[in-house]
Design a protein around this motif. Structure first.
Motif, PDB file in Angstrom:
ATOM      1  N   ILE A 124       8.476   7.492 -22.686  1.00 48.97           N
ATOM      2  CA  ILE A 124       9.740   7.594 -21.948  1.00 48.97           C
ATOM      3  C   ILE A 124       9.493   8.377 -20.668  1.00 48.97           C
ATOM      4  CG2 ILE A 124      12.117   8.475 -21.968  1.00 48.97           C
ATOM      5  CD1 ILE A 124      12.151   8.083 -24.985  1.00 48.97           C
ATOM      6  N   ASN A 125       9.751   7.721 -19.543  1.00 47.84           N
ATOM      7  CA  ASN A 125       9.556   8.374 -18.252  1.00 47.84           C
ATOM      8  C   ASN A 125      10.866   8.864 -17.664  1.00 47.84           C
ATOM      9  OD1 ASN A 125       6.750   8.440 -17.448  1.00 47.84           O
ATOM     10  ND2 ASN A 125       6.824   6.215 -17.603  1.00 47.84           N
ATOM     11  N   ASP A 126      11.817   7.922 -17.546  1.00 46.25           N
ATOM     12  CA  ASP A 126      13.092   8.175 -16.889  1.00 46.25           C
ATOM     13  C   ASP A 126      13.910   9.270 -17.555  1.00 46.25           C
ATOM     14  OD1 ASP A 126      13.203   6.364 -14.890  1.00 46.25           O
ATOM     15  OD2 ASP A 126      15.278   5.805 -15.462  1.00 46.25           O
ATOM     16  N   HIS A 127      14.558  10.075 -16.746  1.00 37.32           N
ATOM     17  CA  HIS A 127      15.404  11.119 -17.322  1.00 37.32           C
ATOM     18  C   HIS A 127      16.604  10.519 -18.063  1.00 37.32           C
ATOM     19  CE1 HIS A 127      16.445  15.268 -17.864  1.00 37.32           C
ATOM     20  NE2 HIS A 127      17.698  14.995 -17.558  1.00 37.32           N
ATOM     21  N   ASP A 163       7.872  11.589 -24.957  1.00 36.19           N
ATOM     22  CA  ASP A 163       8.985  11.709 -24.017  1.00 36.19           C
ATOM     23  C   ASP A 163       8.636  12.771 -22.983  1.00 36.19           C
ATOM     24  OD1 ASP A 163      11.307  11.846 -22.597  1.00 36.19           O
ATOM     25  OD2 ASP A 163      12.630  12.007 -24.336  1.00 36.19           O
ATOM     26  N   SER A 164       7.825  12.377 -22.048  1.00 36.01           N
ATOM     27  CA  SER A 164       7.386  13.298 -21.002  1.00 36.01           C
ATOM     28  C   SER A 164       6.572  12.525 -19.979  1.00 36.01           C
ATOM     29  CB  SER A 164       6.519  14.397 -21.622  1.00 36.01           C
ATOM     30  OG  SER A 164       5.707  14.998 -20.636  1.00 36.01           O
ATOM     31  N   PRO A 165       7.089  12.402 -18.753  1.00 41.72           N
ATOM     32  CA  PRO A 165       6.322  11.687 -17.729  1.00 41.72           C
ATOM     33  C   PRO A 165       4.971  12.351 -17.494  1.00 41.72           C
ATOM     34  CG  PRO A 165       8.508  12.330 -16.903  1.00 41.72           C
ATOM     35  CD  PRO A 165       8.354  12.959 -18.247  1.00 41.72           C
ATOM     36  N   LEU A 166       4.965  13.674 -17.590  1.00 37.67           N
ATOM     37  CA  LEU A 166       3.721  14.395 -17.315  1.00 37.67           C
ATOM     38  C   LEU A 166       2.682  14.128 -18.410  1.00 37.67           C
ATOM     39  CD1 LEU A 166       2.633  16.406 -15.210  1.00 37.67           C
ATOM     40  CD2 LEU A 166       3.314  18.245 -16.752  1.00 37.67           C
ATOM     41  N   ALA A 167       3.129  14.217 -19.678  1.00 39.71           N
ATOM     42  CA  ALA A 167       2.209  13.946 -20.786  1.00 39.71           C
ATOM     43  C   ALA A 167       1.711  12.506 -20.708  1.00 39.71           C
ATOM     44  CB  ALA A 167       2.903  14.194 -22.114  1.00 39.71           C
ATOM     45  N   ALA A 168       2.613  11.589 -20.324  1.00 36.58           N
ATOM     46  CA  ALA A 168       2.215  10.185 -20.211  1.00 36.58           C
ATOM     47  C   ALA A 168       1.162  10.020 -19.114  1.00 36.58           C
ATOM     48  CB  ALA A 168       3.442   9.323 -19.913  1.00 36.58           C
ATOM     49  N   ALA A 179       4.809  19.858 -27.591  1.00 29.71           N
ATOM     50  CA  ALA A 179       3.372  19.810 -27.302  1.00 29.71           C
ATOM     51  C   ALA A 179       3.110  19.934 -25.816  1.00 29.71           C
ATOM     52  CB  ALA A 179       2.772  18.508 -27.825  1.00 29.71           C
ATOM     53  N   PHE A 180       2.096  20.688 -25.486  1.00 30.54           N
ATOM     54  CA  PHE A 180       1.629  20.748 -24.107  1.00 30.54           C
ATOM     55  C   PHE A 180       1.256  19.355 -23.639  1.00 30.54           C
ATOM     56  CE2 PHE A 180       0.403  25.312 -24.686  1.00 30.54           C
ATOM     57  CZ  PHE A 180       1.088  25.791 -23.593  1.00 30.54           C
ATOM     58  N   ALA A 188     -10.463  18.128 -10.999  1.00 28.76           N
ATOM     59  CA  ALA A 188     -10.106  17.798  -9.614  1.00 28.76           C
ATOM     60  C   ALA A 188      -9.064  16.685  -9.572  1.00 28.76           C
ATOM     61  CB  ALA A 188     -11.356  17.387  -8.838  1.00 28.76           C
ATOM     62  N   ILE A 189      -9.132  15.777 -10.541  1.00 25.07           N
ATOM     63  CA  ILE A 189      -8.147  14.694 -10.609  1.00 25.07           C
ATOM     64  C   ILE A 189      -6.822  15.211 -11.160  1.00 25.07           C
ATOM     65  CG2 ILE A 189      -7.613  12.479 -11.741  1.00 25.07           C
ATOM     66  CD1 ILE A 189     -10.685  11.968 -11.769  1.00 25.07           C
ATOM     67  N   MET A 190      -6.904  16.108 -12.144  1.00 22.82           N
ATOM     68  CA  MET A 190      -5.689  16.541 -12.838  1.00 22.82           C
ATOM     69  C   MET A 190      -4.931  17.661 -12.129  1.00 22.82           C
ATOM     70  SD  MET A 190      -6.635  16.210 -16.855  1.00 22.82           S
ATOM     71  CE  MET A 190      -7.983  17.354 -16.917  1.00 22.82           C
ATOM     72  N   LEU A 191      -5.643  18.475 -11.353  1.00 24.53           N
ATOM     73  CA  LEU A 191      -5.004  19.660 -10.766  1.00 24.53           C
ATOM     74  C   LEU A 191      -3.792  19.329  -9.877  1.00 24.53           C
ATOM     75  CD1 LEU A 191      -5.052  22.737 -10.535  1.00 24.53           C
ATOM     76  CD2 LEU A 191      -6.678  22.518  -8.650  1.00 24.53           C
ATOM     77  N   PRO A 192      -3.915  18.369  -8.928  1.00 26.31           N
ATOM     78  CA  PRO A 192      -2.725  18.077  -8.105  1.00 26.31           C
ATOM     79  C   PRO A 192      -1.554  17.578  -8.945  1.00 26.31           C
ATOM     80  CG  PRO A 192      -4.701  17.110  -7.127  1.00 26.31           C
ATOM     81  CD  PRO A 192      -5.083  17.583  -8.495  1.00 26.31           C
ATOM     82  N   GLU A 193      -1.839  16.850 -10.030  1.00 27.75           N
ATOM     83  CA  GLU A 193      -0.768  16.318 -10.888  1.00 27.75           C
ATOM     84  C   GLU A 193       0.009  17.456 -11.552  1.00 27.75           C
ATOM     85  OE1 GLU A 193      -0.113  13.099 -11.351  1.00 27.75           O
ATOM     86  OE2 GLU A 193      -1.809  12.332 -10.180  1.00 27.75           O
ATOM     87  N   ILE A 194      -0.730  18.388 -12.122  1.00 25.66           N
ATOM     88  CA  ILE A 194      -0.052  19.481 -12.837  1.00 25.66           C
ATOM     89  C   ILE A 194       0.688  20.378 -11.849  1.00 25.66           C
ATOM     90  CG2 ILE A 194      -2.086  21.023 -12.940  1.00 25.66           C
ATOM     91  CD1 ILE A 194       0.214  20.782 -15.859  1.00 25.66           C
ATOM     92  N   LEU A 195       0.106  20.574 -10.666  1.00 23.85           N
ATOM     93  CA  LEU A 195       0.771  21.454  -9.704  1.00 23.85           C
ATOM     94  C   LEU A 195       1.993  20.773  -9.082  1.00 23.85           C
ATOM     95  CD1 LEU A 195      -2.220  23.320  -8.076  1.00 23.85           C
ATOM     96  CD2 LEU A 195      -0.573  24.179  -9.730  1.00 23.85           C
ATOM     97  N   GLU A 196       1.951  19.466  -8.959  1.00 25.10           N
ATOM     98  CA  GLU A 196       3.119  18.744  -8.454  1.00 25.10           C
ATOM     99  C   GLU A 196       4.306  19.024  -9.377  1.00 25.10           C
ATOM    100  OE1 GLU A 196       2.624  14.534  -7.911  1.00 25.10           O
ATOM    101  OE2 GLU A 196       4.753  14.263  -7.459  1.00 25.10           O
ATOM    102  N   ASP A 197       4.045  18.952 -10.671  1.00 20.83           N
ATOM    103  CA  ASP A 197       5.096  19.221 -11.647  1.00 20.83           C
ATOM    104  C   ASP A 197       5.570  20.675 -11.561  1.00 20.83           C
ATOM    105  OD1 ASP A 197       6.503  18.075 -14.052  1.00 20.83           O
ATOM    106  OD2 ASP A 197       5.651  19.902 -14.911  1.00 20.83           O
ATOM    107  N   ALA A 198       4.612  21.589 -11.462  1.00 22.43           N
ATOM    108  CA  ALA A 198       4.967  23.008 -11.382  1.00 22.43           C
ATOM    109  C   ALA A 198       5.792  23.296 -10.125  1.00 22.43           C
ATOM    110  CB  ALA A 198       3.702  23.855 -11.391  1.00 22.43           C
ATOM    111  N   LEU A 199       5.422  22.636  -9.027  1.00 21.41           N
ATOM    112  CA  LEU A 199       6.150  22.844  -7.775  1.00 21.41           C
ATOM    113  C   LEU A 199       7.584  22.355  -7.888  1.00 21.41           C
ATOM    114  CD1 LEU A 199       3.402  21.734  -5.232  1.00 21.41           C
ATOM    115  CD2 LEU A 199       4.404  24.014  -5.387  1.00 21.41           C
TER     116      LEU A 199
END
Ligand SMILES: [Zn+2]
Length: 462
Positions: free
Chosen positions: A318-321, A277-282, A238-239, A92-103
């Motif tokens: 690393i977050n920033d593009h 190097d991935s904001p999402l993984a971080a 890596a995922f 429930a905590i992770m779902l909005p995060e992953i979908l935000e990225d997918a969107l």
């Protein structure tokens, strides 16, 4: 009537979406995205639409938040789905995060629209604790309740026990989702259900066993040491969720064990730099770090001893593009020894592609695959053609592969063949029907043979 239909993950390992119907009502188990060339489709817009009726669908049950299990949720909502999204508390905590990225990647850049969709998703999420029955509907002759059990695959992952009733017919059905391997870092292994009449089970590694954890850990060490001998970067696709955290956990344990031992010259485990190097993984590493109550005993013990398995000193995020582009250029130019984890896990997009373009041509660099590479993905091509000195096409251009290619299996977060067999054998009242899904054809057939070999009946490959 109680029946099961499959809307994905029947000819490969992606696009998981199963439907359980009880009388006139139904639920979906997962609603994932197709990746690579699976199901004969690419993940482009016209394959994202929900191409089956959903008027009778009362709820979506999410086994875990990998994109191949949840990526089509925005399209489900767009198709008019109005029910709850049932999942575990960590999911429930992770779902909005992953979908935000997918969107952001696949849907729209419009911030307001993204917020609106996320708001809608958040309002629909119903977090159900592991091990508790939850009633989905109970009207007239038909009823359905579900219970989530720990699947040990990624944080929050669950298999779903369904107790369905239509008039006089009562049935227990279990959907495995993705099952984790035993002895995976960080998460407790899945325990089989006590009983089920029907079982829908994944088969990603239905034809293989993994190396045991210690062998794999030392192989990881050997591969990293060998790769770093001549300088250069070790790139690990890596995922963001699961594999990245497992790898960090293992690398931290190697640093703790081998600290001052030299990898090459001055370079020791203590001063080896690890870059995520991935904001999402971080972000998911941060969430994993917060949800320690869901860790296994071993990991909790390390925390007790004052270790920080997911936030150690050698780790840079690393977050920033802009920083990402600079890091690619800097590392490609300097050949500074370094381990970089970046997504996507199958090299189908994401920041890892920029690294590949910059680094594949130099033999000092290394690519280390730690997860399953689906047919049709760049990752599969690099793994297949790289060791023979071949090339790979990235964004429409050919790149020669001179970097060395390695694979350490088992950080797949999926159960191996023996684990799947043990899971089914552990069910004290075994199922009379087993549907094997979520695997390549060879894996499904091998698992079917294995199941038949131990006397299980009613095995189907839908
Ligand atoms: Zn998964």
């Amino acid at each position: 009537m109680i029946d099961i239909q499959h809307h994905g993950a029947t000819t490969g390992v992606t696009g998981s979406c199963h439907e359980l119907n009880v009388g006139h009502d139904g639920v979906l188990i997962d609603c994932g995205l197709f990746q690579g060339q699976e199901e004969g489709r690419d993940a482009n817009a016209d394959n994202l639409t929900i191409d089956f009726p959903i008027d009778h669908i009362r709820a979506l049950i999410v086994t875990h938040v990998h994109i191949d299990h949840v990526g089509r949720i925005p399209y489900l909502l767009a198709a008019g789905f109005e029910g709850p999204i049932i999942c575990s508390e960590p999911s429930a905590i992770m779902l909005p995060e992953i979908l935000e990225d997918a969107l952001k990647i696949g849907f729209t850049r419009d911030r307001a629209l993204i917020e609106q969709v996320l708001g809608l998703i958040r309002s629909r999420i119903v977090a159900v604790p592991y091990g508790q029955w939850h009633s989905v509907f109970d009207e007239g002759a038909c009823a359905l309740k579900v219970r989530l059990q720990r699947a040990g695959h990624i944080l929050g992952s669950a298999y779903v026990e369904c107790e369905a009733r239509d008039g006089d017919i009562q049935e227990r059905i279990v959907f495995s989702g993705d099952l984790g391997a035993p002895h995976a870092p960080l998460l407790p292994e899945p325990q089989p259900p006590e009983k089920t009449d029907r079982l829908v089970i994944e088969s990603t590694y239905g034809d293989k066993d993994h190396e045991d954890r210690e062998t794999r850990r030392y192989r990881l060490k050997a591969v990293l040491e060998h790769a770093l001998e001549d300088g250069g970067t070790v790139l690990v696709p890596a995922f963001s969720i699961g594999r990245t955290q497992e790898l960090l956990y293992e690398i931290e344990s190697l640093i703790a064990e081998f600290g001052e031992s030299s990898i090459e010259g001055e370079l020791t485990w203590n001063n080896l730099e690890i870059v995520v190097d991935s904001p999402l993984a971080a972000e998911f590493t941060r969430i994993y770090d917060q949800l320690k109550p869901f860790w296994d005993e071993e990991a909790k013990d390390l925390v007790q001893q004052g270790r920080h398995p997911l936030s150690f000193d050698q780790l840079t995020v690393i977050n920033d593009h802009k920083d990402h582009l600079e890091a690619v250029e800097y590392l490609a130019k300097t050949h500074r020894p370094c381990v970089v984890l970046a997504g996507s896990g199958m090299c189908a997009g994401g920041r890892v592609v920029n690294y590949l373009k910059a680094m594949l041509g130099d033999k000092r660099n290394d690519v280390l695959f730690v997860g399953y590479q689906a047919a049709g993905t760049s990752g599969r091509d690099i793994l297949t053609y790289g060791p023979r000195g071949g090339w790979v096409e990235l964004d429409g251009e050919r790149y020669d592969i001179r970097a060395r290619i390695h694979q350490v299996g088992g950080y797949s977060a999926h159960a191996g063949q023996s684990d799947l067999v043990r899971f089914v054998e552990g069910i004290s009242q075994p199922p009379s029907e087993i549907r094997i899904v979520h695997g390549d054809r060879a894996a499904k057939l091998a698992l079917k043979n294995k199941f038949q070999g131990i006397g299980l009946m009613g095995i189907m490959i839908p």
